[in-house]
Design an enzyme around this catalytic site. Structure first.
Site, PDB file in Angstrom:
ATOM      1  CG  ASN A 215      -1.952   1.144   1.213  1.00  0.00           C
ATOM      2  OD1 ASN A 215      -1.834   2.176   0.474  1.00  0.00           O
ATOM      3  ND2 ASN A 215      -2.553   1.028   2.139  1.00  0.00           N
TER       4      ASN A 215
ATOM      5  NE  ARG B 110     -10.444  13.287   3.896  1.00  0.00           N
ATOM      6  CZ  ARG B 110     -10.220  11.915   3.897  1.00  0.00           C
ATOM      7  NH1 ARG B 110     -11.210  11.017   4.416  1.00  0.00           N
ATOM      8  NH2 ARG B 110      -9.077  11.288   3.354  1.00  0.00           N
TER       9      ARG B 110
ATOM     10  CG  HIS C  16     -13.075   3.620   3.964  1.00  0.00           C
ATOM     11  ND1 HIS C  16     -13.945   4.561   4.640  1.00  0.00           N
ATOM     12  CD2 HIS C  16     -11.751   3.843   4.154  1.00  0.00           C
ATOM     13  CE1 HIS C  16     -12.804   5.472   5.262  1.00  0.00           C
ATOM     14  NE2 HIS C  16     -11.688   4.751   5.118  1.00  0.00           N
TER      15      HIS C  16
ATOM     16  CD  GLU D 275      -8.828  -1.201   4.817  1.00  0.00           C
ATOM     17  OE1 GLU D 275      -8.370  -0.786   5.773  1.00  0.00           O
ATOM     18  OE2 GLU D 275      -9.211  -0.401   3.731  1.00  0.00           O
TER      19      GLU D 275
ATOM     20  NE  ARG E  94      -6.082   1.851  -0.157  1.00  0.00           N
ATOM     21  CZ  ARG E  94      -5.972   2.958   0.751  1.00  0.00           C
ATOM     22  NH1 ARG E  94      -4.970   3.389   1.230  1.00  0.00           N
ATOM     23  NH2 ARG E  94      -7.017   3.687   0.970  1.00  0.00           N
TER      24      ARG E  94
END
Ligand code: ADP
Length: 410
Positions: free
Chosen positions: A7, A248, A187, A392, A98
């Site tokens: 990743n 955010r 996600h 993941e 990823r």
């Protein structure tokens, strides 16, 4: 098979080496061999930490100027005579990457063929900060391990089953056809993983359930999984939309942007930073983006820490109820991510008031559920809620095995 899961971010490379096979997937018996992180790539003081399963963590520092060097460093660590876990890089059978954005081109994971790589390059405009380092990771692996098959696993692919009424914005349709302006969601690998794990906990296949999954980390998103398919998710064209996050805004009236730009005389770049880095839990509390710190401050009576947490839970509660409405009901709510896995308080506060929908939290179960799979609702609760730690990397390793062996994805 040994699969290296990579990743790559702009200055980092996170990795895991996973032993898996079709048989191991079937039995849920695949295992992590080791994991590591190279940070500050591009500097003379890059930091490489590695932890083999069941052993002490080791740290190495040095000059790592780009991702190819980082990968060579990773291979040296994995084969290190003292700290390593394999004898030779030739033991690595495949690499799974990823990749953040697959646009509308990728509805599943894919073998990294030249056509697939071209298609990922075409998605750079949609994820200018993320896809380029992901591609650099691929390029590094291709050069360093030219004979090893590579697979691309996308954050967006799982949400490609969303119907147009969920993925379109109320903008002129031509902006969708001309510029691919739509909601993509992110996600996806995490939502897919917890949805898949819920089958065992619920004793029913995904194809028979309606789930709301809540990935609550620094970034946060909810997803409605209707009979195994993502039908809606809270992040949109970018990860900025939806839930209140660490830094955010989440959902916001776009008119605010123009107004604030005008009032504060901000440039496009500055307002982008404001929305992505200075808002959310951090912006409201003025203290931190870290939920643990906010909970500690709240306990000491910090009012805006309290307000930020209330906003976080309130917005999540609205999404859970909205997605139940979107699916005509819900069988289970699943919590994952750093906050979802570790914070009984946030889970309880987000579900408070949803008793009318049949969600009854068992306080003792919820308090005891930390970083492990657990039911947090009472036995009599018509709708169940679970904590399911995400993984993941495991999904990436499994998709890699399936693609390399020509087995259909599930
Ligand atoms: P990322 O999205 O960066 O991968 P994580 O999934 O690791 O992040 O989640 C990080 C968030 O999880 C932080 O806000 C952190 O405070 C929160 N967190 C971790 N442990 C706890 C805890 N015990 N209680 C509350 N929040 C926690």
């Amino acid at each position: 098979m040994k699969v290296l899961v990579l990743n790559c971010g702009s200055s980092s490379a996170k990795y895991q080496l996973i032993e898996t096979s079709l048989e191991a997937i079937e039995k849920n018996a695949d295992r992590e061999i080791g994991r590591g992180l190279v940070e500050r790539i591009g500097t003379g003081s890059a930091v490489h930490t590695f932890q083999a399963q069941g052993r002490e963590r080791v740290t190495d520092t040095g000059e790592i100027l780009e991702h190819r060097e980082a990968l060579a460093h990773i291979l040296r660590m994995l084969t290190h005579p003292e700290h390593g876990v394999i004898k030779s890089p030739a033991e690595i059978d495949a690499v799974g990457h990823r990749v953040v954005h697959g646009g509308e081109k990728f509805t599943q994971s894919a073998l990294a063929t030249p056509e697939a790589i071209r298609a990922v390059e075409e998605c750079i405009g949609l994820a200018p900060l993320h896809n380029p380092p992901n591609l650099r990771g691929y390029e590094a692996a291709r050069r360093v391990m030219p004979d090893v098959p590579q697979v691309l696993v996308f954050d967006t692919a799982y949400h490609q089953t969303m119907p147009p009424h969920a993925f379109l914005y109320g903008l002129p349709y031509v902006l969708y056809t001309r510029h691919a302006i739509r909601r993509y969601g992110f996600h996806g690998t995490s939502h897919r993983f917890v949805g898949w794990r819920s089958q065992e906990l619920l004793g029913r296949p995904r194809s028979e359930t309606r789930l709301v999954t809540c990935h609550l980390g620094n970034g946060a998103s909810a997803c409605a999984i209707d009979h195994g398919r993502s039908v809606d998710t809270s992040m949109g064209f970018t990860p900025l939309e939806g839930l209140l996050m660490g830094t955010r805004t989440g959902d916001l009236d776009p008119a605010v942007v123009f107004h604030v730009m005008h009032q504060e005389e901000l440039s496009e770049q500055q307002v982008n930073t404001l929305l992505n880095k200075h808002s959310g839990l951090y912006g409201i509390s003025g203290v931190s983006n870290d939920m643990r710190e906010l909970l500690a401050e709240e306990a000491k009576g910090h009012e805006r820490a309290h307000l930020a947490i209330e906003m976080f839970c309130y917005r999540l509660r609205k999404y859970i109820a909205a997605y139940a409405g979107a699916m005509g009901g819900v069988d289970a709510v699943l919590f994952t991510g750093g906050i979802g896995e570790n914070s009984p308080s946030i889970r309880a506060r987000s579900l408070a008031g949803l008793e009318f929908m049949g969600i009854h939290v068992d306080a003792a179960r919820n308090d005891a559920a930390m970083r492990r799979e657990a039911r947090i609702t009472t036995d009599a609760s018509p709708v169940a809620a679970f904590v399911i730690p995400t993984n993941e990397e495991l999904i990436i390793a499994r998709d890699t095995v399936r693609l390399v062996t020509g087995t259909p994805q599930v």
